[in-house]
Enzyme design. Structure first.
Site, PDB file in Angstrom:
ATOM      1  N   GLY A   1       0.955  -1.191   0.092  1.00 19.37           N
ATOM      2  CA  GLY A   1       0.009   0.061  -0.004  1.00 19.37           C
ATOM      3  C   GLY A   1       0.745   1.168  -0.061  1.00 19.37           C
ATOM      4  O   GLY A   1       1.931   1.282  -0.392  1.00 19.37           O
ATOM      5  N   ASN A   2       0.238   2.350   0.397  1.00 22.66           N
ATOM      6  CA  ASN A   2       1.111   3.597   0.399  1.00 22.66           C
ATOM      7  C   ASN A   2       0.376   4.420   1.533  1.00 22.66           C
ATOM      8  O   ASN A   2      -0.591   3.990   2.275  1.00 22.66           O
ATOM      9  CB  ASN A   2       1.158   4.178  -0.830  1.00 22.66           C
ATOM     10  CG  ASN A   2      -0.240   4.570  -1.214  1.00 22.66           C
ATOM     11  OD1 ASN A   2      -0.840   5.341  -1.078  1.00 22.66           O
ATOM     12  ND2 ASN A   2      -0.596   3.903  -2.512  1.00 22.66           N
TER      13      ASN A   2
END
Ligand code: C5P
Length: 398
Positions: free
Chosen positions: A208-209
């Site tokens: 993810g981020n």
């Protein structure tokens, strides 16, 4: 502006309830259709007979009419309303609204209401100043409710301070102003992507981020406030839009986001690609949890995700606009211009991770807007709400 509008007038148990009679009278005089919903303690201050005579409708207090068993649908009422006005709003009702304590018809209707909500607090000055009340009022504001601040003056207790419910004429003026505000995006359909994407490695892990969705949701709220019909295709975030009309479709991965956007784009006038979409995804996500005990260090093979912005840029019709974002760490403007061309965007919003007040998770952003003619406009650090308005203004110029 109030003529024909459906207004729920919520009345709670405060001395200022006597002013609600005047408020009701003024609203009806202006042609509004008013449904009064009163709390049990509100009835101690003002009788339903007076209110139903003036509104021309039975006053609703309970979930059922005792003698007939007729159910009052808070859901239907919430959908019927163009606005809900709670005047006076006591500290107790404000607290219940802030925390979803739906133990009476008024708060239950509030929770179902899709329309804008106006709250006119009325209480003693010390109750008004208590941190609990101010925190609850802040929560209501964060839900997008409009607070009609009480005035300072002599209170029922004969103490002097802030807590008098605003005068009915002023409340009507606030409503009038709200319904006559300019709606330059009325009739426009806007598709917005927001937040991160999660790319599954196994059932418990993902790539993810740090995106929180704040920028995309701020754009959604700003556009909806100007009359646009907004759909947000959102990656996993912990925030919600403040404008009740914004529709949110939750997705997890870039592929899901891509599929939803391809489905919705043909019916949209404007697409704003604000999501931080993962460029790569695990080629073969494990169906069971990858275990430490299993000898080798796993190697996760990645494959490319579809580029949603580029996909929409490739299929857009002349009357559709696609706006992208570029979050860069180096060579910012050049990279953004290159993306604008490659993805066939009409505008790109550049923010640099080199700027400490811009990017993921912050409440502020510092952007440069570059249009397809190559014109760049640099903006100073602003709140994400203000940046959203700058972006919307630029989209309207397009
Ligand atoms: O190429 P880059 O990821 O930097 O481009 C950023 C822009 O492209 C953003 O508007 C982002 O939402 C969009 N994007 C996308 N699909 C991807 C990658 C980026 O829509 N797979």
């Amino acid at each position: 502006m109030l003529s024909g509008k459906h207004i729920i007038l919520g009345i709670t148990g405060g001395i200022a309830a006597y002013k609600s009679v005047t408020l009701l009278r003024l609203l009806v005089k202006r042609g509004a259709e008013v449904q009064v919903v009163i709390t049990p303690s509100g009835k101690e201050f003002i009788t339903p007979v007076t209110l139903s005579a003036l509104s021309g409708k039975p006053v609703i207090c309970d979930f059922f009419t005792a003698n007939t068993g007729e159910w009052h649908s808070h859901v239907d009422l919430g959908l019927w309303a163009d606005a809900m006005v709670i005047a006076p709003a006591t500290a107790c009702t404000i607290a219940k609204m802030a925390h979803g304590v739906a133990d009476n018809m008024l708060v239950t209707t509030y929770l179902s209401a899709k329309a804008p909500v106006f709250v006119a607090p009325a209480m003693d000055l010390d109750m008004m100043a208590h941190p609990s009340t101010t925190a609850n009022i802040s929560l209501l504001r964060s839900y997008g409710n409009h607070i009609i601040e009480p005035a300072a003056g002599e209170l029922a207790s004969h103490l002097i301070g802030k807590g008098r419910m605003e005068e009915p004429e002023e409340i009507v003026r606030v409503l009038d102003e709200f319904f006559s505000r300019p709606m330059p995006l009325a009739g426009k359909k806007m598709l917005i992507t927001a937040g991160p994407t999660y790319e599954r490695i196994d059932p418990v892990r993902f790539i993810g981020n740090f995106s929180t969705g704040k920028m995309g949701y701020a754009i959604a709220d700003a556009a909806a406030a100007l009359g646009a019909e907004v759909t947000v295709v959102s990656g996993p975030v912990s925030i919600k839009p403040t404008q009740p009309s914004v529709k949110v479709i939750d997705v997890e991965s870039a592929r899901e986001m891509h599929a939803k956007c391809i489905e919705l784009f043909p019916g949209s006038d404007i697409a704003v690609m604000c999501a931080a979409v993962a460029d790569y995804t695990p080629a073969n996500p494990a169906t069971t949890k990858i275990k430490r005990e299993h000898s080798d260090i796993p190697v996760i093979e990645l494959v490319k995700n579809p580029d949603i912005a580029a996909a929409l840029g490739a299929i857009k019709k002349p009357d559709q606009k696609v706006v992208g974002f570029a979050l860069e760490t180096d060579n910012e403007e050049q990279n953004a211009r290159e993306k604008l061309q490659r993805k066939h965007l009409d505008m790109i919003v550049l923010n640099s991770l080199r700027d400490p007040k811009a990017g993921f998770g912050t409440d502020t952003n510092k952007v440069t807007l570059i249009d397809c003619a190559g014109n760049a406009t640099h903006f100073p650090v602003k709140s994400k709400q203000e940046v959203a308005m700058d972006i919307i203004n630029a989209i309207m110029d397009l």
